[in-house]
Scaffold this motif. Sequence first.
Motif, short mmCIF file in Angstrom:
data_model
loop_
_atom_site.label_atom_id
_atom_site.label_comp_id
_atom_site.label_asym_id
_atom_site.label_seq_id
_atom_site.Cartn_x
_atom_site.Cartn_y
_atom_site.Cartn_z
N GLU A 1102 0.83 -1.20 0.00
CA GLU A 1102 0.00 0.00 0.00
C GLU A 1102 0.87 1.25 0.00
O GLU A 1102 1.81 1.38 0.80
N ASP A 1103 0.56 2.18 -0.94
CA ASP A 1103 1.31 3.42 -1.02
C ASP A 1103 1.21 4.18 0.30
O ASP A 1103 0.10 4.35 0.86
N SER A 1105 2.14 3.36 3.25
CA SER A 1105 1.97 2.58 4.48
C SER A 1105 3.29 2.17 5.11
O SER A 1105 3.30 1.61 6.21
N ASN A 1123 1.62 -2.18 4.91
CA ASN A 1123 0.39 -2.92 4.65
C ASN A 1123 0.49 -3.58 3.28
O ASN A 1123 0.84 -2.93 2.29
N THR A 1125 -1.55 -6.00 0.31
CA THR A 1125 -2.88 -6.39 -0.16
C THR A 1125 -2.76 -7.47 -1.22
O THR A 1125 -1.92 -7.38 -2.13
N THR A 1157 -6.10 -7.14 3.21
CA THR A 1157 -4.93 -6.33 3.51
C THR A 1157 -4.50 -6.60 4.94
O THR A 1157 -5.33 -6.59 5.85
#
Length: 1248
Positions: A1102-1103, A1105, A1123, A1125, A1157
Amino acid sequence: MSGTREKFNAVFLAAVMVLSMVAFSTAFAGSAAALQNDADIDTSQDVTTAGVDTGLEVSLSNISGNYTGTSQGSIEALSVDLSAYSGSADLTSLTGNDVNISIDGTDATDAGIGVADYNVVVDPDGTSNNALVAFEFVDGSGTPVAVDFNGNDTATIDIANSGNFTNPTTTDSDTAVVVGFHPTSADPADDATTDTDGYSVTAPSVEVTPDPGVTTVGSAVDYTVNVTDSNNEGIDGASVDIANAGGTDNLTDDSTGASNLSTTISTGSDGLATISLQNVTATGGDGIGTFDFTATEQLSSDAVSQTVTHQSSSQNTVLIQGEISNDANPPEELDDSGNVSITITSDGPIGTIVDSRNISEFDTLANDNSLVEEASFSDNGGDPGTYQVRLQSSQSQIYTFDAEPVGALTGQVEAFDGPTRNIAPGQSDTRNLRLSEVINPTDINVVNVDPSSTPDIEQTVDVTVEVTSADLGGSVLSDTPVQASVNNSETTSGVANFNNIDINGTATDETKNTDSNGQATFSVSVDGSPVSDIEEVIETQIEFTATDGNNVQTSQDLEFIPSVGDTGTLSGTVDVVDENVTLGTQSNIENTAGVEVHAVQEDRVLSDSVRVVDQSDNGNAVVESINSTNISDTLDQIGIDDFDDADASIVTPTFSGGVAGEETGLGDVELDTGDQFRVVTFEDGEEVTLDPRSNYLVRNPSSVELIENESDQSVEIFDNDGGSPAEFELAFLSNASYQVQQKVVIQNDSTEETVSVFQNITVDEGPNNGPLQANTEDVFDASEDLTYEGVENRFDDSDRTVQTDTTNEQGNFELLNLPTDAGSAQDYVVMAGGSDTGTANTEYGFANFAGYDTVAVEANTAGSQLDTDLSVQEFEPVNQFAYNLDVTVDNGAKSVEAPIDEPVSVEVSATQRELGTNDEQPAEGIEITLEALNSNIGELADTTPVLDSNGEATTTFTGDSPQVGQTNISATFDAPSGPVSTEGGEQATVDIFQDAQITGDVVDDSTPSDNLPGAEVTLTEENATGTFVEIANTTAGPAGSFSFTGEDGVRSGENYTVEASFTDEEGNEGTGFAQIFEIPGGTTNADIVIEDVIAPEGFEVEDGSLEAPASAAPGEEIEVSANVTNTAGEEATSPVTFVFDGSDVEDQDVTLDAGATDPVSFTVTVPDVADGDYEHGIETDIDSETATITVEEDAPAYYTLKLSNSIADRAAQTTTISTFANHRQSGSTALLPRSVYRYTRTHTGGLR
């Protein structure tokens, strides 16, 4: 149609209908609609083929004749009568489906004329004529329709072949076909107009390949038979009989061993039929030999056939190989040996096997020549080329090879032909192709003249020439014919008692071959009546031509001197003028020994003279036009572009031809006070200015007074008294080509600045009132050598005339035995001067024209001819050089790219070469002026470097400005002496740039977009021609990201295109691009979207995170989390990796449900690396997130506090946080490196 549907092509170009058909709702009836009997219908037929089932096509056009009652003709039906057709023409089964009638290319039923169909009526008149058919136009209800014709349209009746027509088997050149036009019905008994024409029937064509067929005993040859019709199209279903020829019984189409011919084969739809034949062993024979067969078509009674040769042997090929070289011993490589055309012939039945094929094409020869099984050629890179060719063969025979040079070898080698042995099938032979190199004469020179002095009129002169060839490295060429001939245009004529010049005793051309030394000697003599009575000098020129090949030529001038008769003496004194002595205090002249003095007869001087005349006295005396482009550098000095400039004017002389535009008109030769003239000659094609103090004489001025202008090496008009004519003569001392030029002064009227150029003028070549030169480009060719050395060589026999001398200590000279005219004076021009001054750099020159004089010499006379005073002056000749100036950068390059603040080496080199020579020397000690033409982007360290002893100088250029771009580094200099011409490059280019970077992500077109890892990314740059050229490429990383930097050629200020391509897991391909114009320094983003592809499914990070420390010490334990996903449509397990400085450090397999996620964290130890910044983070198969960590030995320790998530413990948690904060402020080792604290709630709770 073709084959069984071949067009009958009764193209009745019949001047028949040209149907402009207008439909009527009801049919015309009655005679009012009929064509009159005088209507004219013409038809013509195409050729068709015998025995072929065919269709019929009738073309109708051009009805002519009178119509009844109206201007139009109207018909209801057409008919075609094939009663006279000699083939089968039963039309009983013909139906409407077999017929198509079109008008102007459109089906009649679609032409909008009311025609819905047409009835087909066979035997309409009830006469049992089944070869007669009529076509009746009807509307939709079946009612006949009348159509009008006005002579402007075309119509076609196309009757398909449905077993209705079969051509006769016999050929026929004129079978009648009748076409009819019916005004009221389909009945031919009605008032119909008809026309009869014929058509031709020809026999089909038969072609069999291969012919001959070559094979071995027991092996077959596959033959193809092609049967074509009159349109050269294949005939389907044509029967062909295959039979042994000549009554022999040797061939079979199976392997039974017994002949089974004849047999019949049939063609397919392409008109082709094949048969495989092999020979059988005859009784008592071995099956080896030549056996013919015939292929005969069965369509026509002509029975067209082809007889084919079938050759059989125990082996069916021969191998021939060899070298291609010159004929040296040993043989050597032949340059361009592939440029040899080969023809191979045999003395057997085949004859020509290979016809004029370049040997360089041998590798493909077998592809299109059935007689060649294989062939090859190699030039062998330095060794003689080699070839081999394997040929089909069925008997012993001799093969002859003809090798003909072509292309680059034409004229370089001679053709070759040679035979092989008598080779039987299965054997091989070597046939080397040795091509003799053509040795052409390239130079011929006179190497000896005996006697070397000018001969008496009765002597014979032996002239020896030598022939050499560059083909032999400049060595002499023996056994080469040389022709000697008299050049009559250069031979004295009209002299009493002189007949002609003889060569080897005859008055004709003579030819001799050179000897082993490459030399040939010819004897030249004068023939007279008698020779002893000739009283004048006889001059001639003998031309020698090596006639073998290039016809190179040379010549030798000869003079024959008659016996001396009356003679006189010419003597006097030579003074040396010293300009450094001031007159009035002491004499500025002195007498010096060793000054050269010589005399020549004035008529010889006149033959080498021209006359300069004012245009007011001769309108043909003009000055060459001036092209401003040719003197642009000179005009730049006064700020003038061309002669359209309002400030541009010519001060002198007058240019009556006009002064405007890029080029002026012609000017007027003027001899006004201050006008200057100079003489130029040409050495090795270069213009060299001559010095009036030593190279030519200025004589016989009229109405003008002249002086020497030493600075311009010219002659200047000191005064003009206004008389007419205003003129003077120039006499050239050496036999060369000359042009005379006048100085032209050009002015900028605004600034009154001037520049000057010398332009060619036309002169009188007479020089006494002869014709002026036709144009200013003409040169004057002086034929006499009037120099001291030339005269000394001419008269080196001390027993005769002495026309040369050197002064004694008193400056005196004496010239003896000068021939004079009987009873009258002979005019001589006497000259003093020369280079023997005691100083290597000076010469004695004519002291303002006082170094020569014209003296009348009489026999045995004392007087003025014995008291001739001449003056010379010591001067330093002006050396004229051509300079080669070059500027380079970065150690010899003409251009270089460099970043700001990086010095670039600038090198200057110059050589000088005296005009007319090839001696290049360093130009030492010259100060060079360097200039950066775009000074906004940087500066030169030294703008005036001085060339060292090697003619070189160096400095640097540094881009020191925020601006970037190109600048030319220009070099100029002022020559230390003499005129300058610059050859070579006086400029080099430096391109200053800032570091630039292009980064971006390759993504799909979904919302939000998904990255496309593994996409192929290409960077192209726009060049000077506007074309984008690839300079780098890369593969997008796991997150679809890419980057191009200066190492890839990215430069600020340039235009780039970034293009990406991607193929997804389903095979969908897509591309996308981004363009950047005039890219700035620094980083530029260029994301690329690719449509219609699917991003790979997997685990994405996740961008934003990623949580990772910004600094740590080597060996310190840190925690990094992000994170992750699962983008797949089902539960999946995938590795998640912690990476540090591009290397995998630790990974863990993570299992996530579809679309789920979860955070993934790593507790790792910082590697023991040097202090610095490093990238670290979390990466999956398709994505990654990284951050920069600063690794320092003394970095503060990193802590993670795990705090309870229960309400009861919150007070304690607050106390703990406060404690850490206090430690941080006091500098305790327990300080956290982070400046921001936040609660992170997870499934375990806690604070970080």
